[in-house]
Design a protein around this motif. Structure first.
Motif, PDB file in Angstrom:
ATOM      1  N   ASP A  12       2.673   7.348   7.034  1.00  0.00           N
ATOM      2  CA  ASP A  12       3.388   6.084   6.830  1.00  0.00           C
ATOM      3  C   ASP A  12       2.836   5.379   5.588  1.00  0.00           C
ATOM      4  O   ASP A  12       3.594   4.879   4.760  1.00  0.00           O
ATOM      5  CB  ASP A  12       3.223   5.205   8.076  1.00  0.00           C
ATOM      6  CG  ASP A  12       3.955   3.876   7.953  1.00  0.00           C
ATOM      7  OD1 ASP A  12       5.177   3.897   7.747  1.00  0.00           O
ATOM      8  OD2 ASP A  12       3.295   2.827   8.047  1.00  0.00           O
ATOM      9  N   HIS A  34       4.711   4.413   2.120  1.00  0.00           N
ATOM     10  CA  HIS A  34       4.785   3.046   1.565  1.00  0.00           C
ATOM     11  C   HIS A  34       4.346   3.040   0.100  1.00  0.00           C
ATOM     12  O   HIS A  34       4.811   2.231  -0.679  1.00  0.00           O
ATOM     13  CB  HIS A  34       3.907   2.077   2.357  1.00  0.00           C
ATOM     14  CG  HIS A  34       4.480   1.719   3.700  1.00  0.00           C
ATOM     15  ND1 HIS A  34       5.779   1.303   3.857  1.00  0.00           N
ATOM     16  CD2 HIS A  34       3.930   1.724   4.942  1.00  0.00           C
ATOM     17  CE1 HIS A  34       5.996   1.055   5.139  1.00  0.00           C
ATOM     18  NE2 HIS A  34       4.897   1.312   5.820  1.00  0.00           N
ATOM     19  N   HIS A  76       8.800   5.935  13.881  1.00  0.00           N
ATOM     20  CA  HIS A  76       9.988   5.634  13.055  1.00  0.00           C
ATOM     21  C   HIS A  76       9.830   6.488  11.813  1.00  0.00           C
ATOM     22  O   HIS A  76       8.740   7.020  11.552  1.00  0.00           O
ATOM     23  CB  HIS A  76      10.038   4.146  12.688  1.00  0.00           C
ATOM     24  CG  HIS A  76       8.767   3.656  12.050  1.00  0.00           C
ATOM     25  ND1 HIS A  76       8.379   4.025  10.766  1.00  0.00           N
ATOM     26  CD2 HIS A  76       7.756   2.883  12.521  1.00  0.00           C
ATOM     27  CE1 HIS A  76       7.216   3.478  10.480  1.00  0.00           C
ATOM     28  NE2 HIS A  76       6.798   2.785  11.535  1.00  0.00           N
ATOM     29  N   HIS A 131      10.579   1.533   5.997  1.00  0.00           N
ATOM     30  CA  HIS A 131      10.748   2.176   7.316  1.00  0.00           C
ATOM     31  C   HIS A 131      12.215   2.530   7.536  1.00  0.00           C
ATOM     32  O   HIS A 131      13.108   1.855   7.023  1.00  0.00           O
ATOM     33  CB  HIS A 131      10.317   1.225   8.433  1.00  0.00           C
ATOM     34  CG  HIS A 131       8.834   1.055   8.516  1.00  0.00           C
ATOM     35  ND1 HIS A 131       8.245   0.196   9.403  1.00  0.00           N
ATOM     36  CD2 HIS A 131       7.817   1.636   7.838  1.00  0.00           C
ATOM     37  CE1 HIS A 131       6.925   0.245   9.262  1.00  0.00           C
ATOM     38  NE2 HIS A 131       6.647   1.103   8.312  1.00  0.00           N
TER      39      HIS A 131
HETATM   40 ZN   LIG Z   1       4.673   1.352   7.887  1.00  0.00          ZN
END
Ligand SMILES: [Zn+2]
Length: 309
Positions: free
Chosen positions: A247, A251, A286, A295
């Motif tokens: 994640d 980002h 997610h 996301h």
């Molecule tokens: Zn995140």
């Protein structure tokens, strides 16, 4: 035999294919899960959804951050998240400010956390939770910092002013109060390096493993996480293993870093989990798109270890 649920944060995106991973591709796809269920796809609601908690207290997040960081909070207290930003020449918050910072506040305490983040605890401030209006990083959108001052109580305005420096500010947002858990998960063990998830585990009364090399990012010690999950599986019927780095790489819009980290998870964690006697489930909370850094709220694939013939 225990069940280990491995949640790889932000794993999926339009370029994610399980066939690219040696061990994941050995698992059986058994369906899609609507982890976001119409909410904003964030880790907290999505992981709680995967644990079967569909009704999520509204003012929860800051409280879990406090629990995760070991910050003492009472039921009467108000918790706010702090995010420190540099200001540009127009007085608009521009980018996160990771420099060390301390402040004393009247009627409460300030706790710096990782990077640009912090928490404020206002003693006996809980009754304010529905009376104040705050503005978080997602609401900056080119607005001058003066427009992002919290409203509804003088104390918060004062703290906001105090946090304002020549070239930086602290946004106060994410108002939160202590809440009792909807269910208790005393027969679960949890392995995570992310503060929010540690707090979630403590809130749900799980045993949260202490880790030496967990960073919550792609430089985390994956071997240690896999080992801890297998250790907990000897003592608990359920184990939640959360791995965050993919994640974070997404980002940062770093596709290569994400891909390399997912390969490392596949080789250093999944391989060992699949060799164990335990039931293994793999999914994501997610998606996170490494092209946009955002996301994604798509349905998430669920994989399980194949039954031996
Ligand atoms: Zn995140």
């Amino acid at each position: 035999m225990a069940k280990i649920l491995c949640i790889i944060d932000g794993m999926t995106d339009s370029g994610f294919f399980p066939k690219n991973y040696k061990n994941l591709s050995q698992m059986e796809f058994f369906g899609w899960e609507d982890t976001a269920s119409g909410r904003t796809p964030e880790t907290l609601p999505c992981v709680l959804h995967l644990l079967g908690i569909k009704k999520i207290p509204y003012y929860l997040r800051g409280y879990l951050e406090a629990l995760g960081a070991g910050i003492p909070v009472e039921k009467e207290d108000l918790i706010l998240r702090g995010s420190r930003y540099f200001l540009d020449e127009n007085h608009v918050p521009s980018r996160p400010c990771n420099e060390e910072f301390q402040m004393e506040i009247e009627g409460g305490r300030y706790y710096p956390l990782e990077g640009y983040q912090s928490l404020f605890v206002f003693l006996k401030g809980a009754p304010l939770v529905e009376k104040i209006q705050t503005f978080g990083p997602h609401e900056i959108k080119g607005r001058k910092v003066e427009e992002l001052q919290p409203t509804g109580h003088l104390l918060l305005e004062k703290v906001f002013q105090k946090g304002m420096q020549k070239d930086s500010c602290i946004l106060l947002w994410g108002e939160s109060v202590a809440t009792s858990p909807p269910k208790r998960y005393k027969n679960w063990g949890m392995v995570t390096g992310k503060n929010l998830l540690k707090g979630m585990g403590k809130w749900l009364e799980m045993e949260v493993a202490s880790l030496e090399g967990a960073t919550g990012d792609t430089d985390t010690d994956l071997e240690e996480k896999g080992k801890k999950a297998l250790e907990l599986a000897e003592r608990f019927p359920f184990v939640l293993l959360h791995i965050n780095g993919a994640d974070e790489a997404s980002h940062r819009r770093n596709f290569k870093e994400k891909e390399e980290f997912l390969q490392k998870i596949d080789q250093q964690v999944l391989k060992k989990l699949l060799e164990s006697k335990h039931e293994i489930l793999v999914t994501s909370d997610h998606g996170t798109d490494p092209k946009t850094g955002e996301h994604l709220g798509d349905l998430q694939p669920m994989y399980k270890k194949r039954d031996r013939p």
